[in-house]
Design a protein around this motif. Sequence first.
Motif, PDB file in Angstrom:
ATOM      1  N   ASP A 166       0.744  -1.096   0.116  1.00 31.16           N
ATOM      2  CA  ASP A 166       0.095  -0.030   0.083  1.00 31.16           C
ATOM      3  C   ASP A 166       0.636   1.305  -0.038  1.00 31.16           C
ATOM      4  O   ASP A 166       1.556   1.452   1.090  1.00 31.16           O
ATOM      5  N   ALA A 167       0.697   2.097  -0.936  1.00 31.28           N
ATOM      6  CA  ALA A 167       1.596   3.373  -1.337  1.00 31.28           C
ATOM      7  C   ALA A 167       1.208   4.202  -0.062  1.00 31.28           C
ATOM      8  O   ALA A 167       2.272   4.887   0.445  1.00 31.28           O
ATOM      9  N   GLU A 168       0.081   4.428   0.437  1.00 31.39           N
ATOM     10  CA  GLU A 168      -0.160   5.557   1.642  1.00 31.39           C
ATOM     11  C   GLU A 168       0.304   5.090   2.734  1.00 31.39           C
ATOM     12  O   GLU A 168       0.976   5.893   3.423  1.00 31.39           O
ATOM     13  N   THR A 169       0.421   3.640   2.883  1.00 30.29           N
ATOM     14  CA  THR A 169       0.831   3.156   4.423  1.00 30.29           C
ATOM     15  C   THR A 169       2.408   3.591   4.273  1.00 30.29           C
ATOM     16  O   THR A 169       3.107   3.844   5.188  1.00 30.29           O
TER      17      THR A 169
ATOM     18  N   LEU B 146      13.724   0.079  -4.168  1.00 31.16           N
ATOM     19  CA  LEU B 146      13.451   1.421  -5.049  1.00 31.16           C
ATOM     20  C   LEU B 146      13.092   1.014  -6.321  1.00 31.16           C
ATOM     21  O   LEU B 146      13.121   1.866  -7.131  1.00 31.16           O
ATOM     22  N   SER B 147      12.820  -0.271  -7.014  1.00 32.63           N
ATOM     23  CA  SER B 147      12.244  -0.494  -8.159  1.00 32.63           C
ATOM     24  C   SER B 147      10.962  -0.556  -8.013  1.00 32.63           C
ATOM     25  O   SER B 147      10.177  -0.730  -9.149  1.00 32.63           O
ATOM     26  N   ARG B 148      10.515  -0.355  -6.942  1.00 30.25           N
ATOM     27  CA  ARG B 148       8.801  -0.436  -6.606  1.00 30.25           C
ATOM     28  C   ARG B 148       8.230   1.011  -6.896  1.00 30.25           C
ATOM     29  O   ARG B 148       8.607   1.485  -6.000  1.00 30.25           O
ATOM     30  N   PRO B 149       7.397   1.186  -8.005  1.00 37.73           N
ATOM     31  CA  PRO B 149       6.794   2.421  -8.076  1.00 37.73           C
ATOM     32  C   PRO B 149       6.349   3.121  -6.886  1.00 37.73           C
ATOM     33  O   PRO B 149       6.689   4.410  -6.471  1.00 37.73           O
ATOM     34  N   HIS B 150       5.560   2.478  -5.981  1.00 33.91           N
ATOM     35  CA  HIS B 150       4.953   3.002  -4.949  1.00 33.91           C
ATOM     36  C   HIS B 150       6.038   3.474  -3.844  1.00 33.91           C
ATOM     37  O   HIS B 150       5.914   4.357  -2.999  1.00 33.91           O
ATOM     38  N   VAL B 151       7.092   2.710  -3.742  1.00 33.74           N
ATOM     39  CA  VAL B 151       8.082   2.894  -2.884  1.00 33.74           C
ATOM     40  C   VAL B 151       8.888   4.224  -3.475  1.00 33.74           C
ATOM     41  O   VAL B 151       9.441   5.210  -2.445  1.00 33.74           O
ATOM     42  N   VAL B 152       9.264   4.396  -4.678  1.00 33.74           N
ATOM     43  CA  VAL B 152       9.719   5.587  -5.285  1.00 33.74           C
ATOM     44  C   VAL B 152       9.135   6.832  -5.051  1.00 33.74           C
ATOM     45  O   VAL B 152       9.618   7.766  -4.497  1.00 33.74           O
TER      46      VAL B 152
END
Length: 354
Positions: free
Chosen positions: A182-185, A214-220
């Motif tokens: 979950d990007a928001e979390t 850092l290859s995961r879009p929501h983490v970036v």
Amino acid sequence: MNHNTPLSPRPLRHLSEVQRRVLTTAQLRAHGVTAAETVEHARPGGPWQQFLPGVFLLHQGPPTVEEQLHAVLLYASRSPLGTQAAGVPSQPGPDGPHAPVRYPDAMITGLAALGLHGFSCPPALPTLKRIDVLVPRSRRLRSIGCARVIRTPLLPAPRVVAGLSVAPVPRALADAVAQLPDAETVRRLLTEAVRGGHCEPAAVVRELNQARLLSRPHVVEAVDSLLAEGRAIAEERLYRMVRDHGLPDPVWNVDLRLPGGPHLGGLDAYWPEQAVAVELDTRAPRQGDRPDDDALWSEYARKREHLERLGITVVHVTPKKLRDAPEQQATVVRTALMASADRDPSAYVIVLPR
């Protein structure tokens, strides 16, 4: 027999209350309880229960959160120090005879560690179904029950929180983020890490990079917000340093140019009369970067060398230095301002708002 019953031949006085309620097979044996007696006491209807392989609760009923955390560390640890499990008398540490037990090769990480560090946005500890525990890659352990084993080639130095070995915040964040889609979390966790003063953005990004997250879009996306947040906090620390330590007011956030010439670069603070500049280093390594690579310094170094050839003194500071030693940084700036009287005049430059 229960956790209040004295075990022989070694007393339990050196253990905390929770450590008396949660013991391993080896610890029980060191206290005079045979393997057969342990099995007998942990049978259905008996006074004890086996919580994890080799780890027993010396009572019936559900464990407390503290007991679960302690049990997970006992399960994952090679052999807890300070418990006399190996028959070595415990030695009072700097915290006295009840100094926190250490757990070699094991530490709580992930969301549980963040909760112990005082984060508010992770789920409350009692609601966690899994407790992440960090161990060396060479350990032969499996995830079981509430214990989720995470392996690493190099263990960080643990922090002691409430008597438990806990991963430092950057590592705990990386292990938590690895489990969160979950990007928001993720964004809330990273933001609280910086706003709450738990760690610097660069340390978080470095751990995320090493974990190949850092290859995961929501983490970036969350990291971009983190760096913006970190930049704003660092700028506020710089304003506070100038104000609290009585430095003269600079011009803030400016660009320098040579008349009719090239752009010289942006600066966070500049004292035109003394030709002294302060530049914040809020860089953080991204995927593929090597933190020790000289290329990371190339842009800063080129700009600094160019400005100093023009007679402008550049003071380079990091957010961590501003947080941990603002008085020292103010002294460095003040010294540069005072030394300007002994230097040759700088080249004429145009100062523009950034």
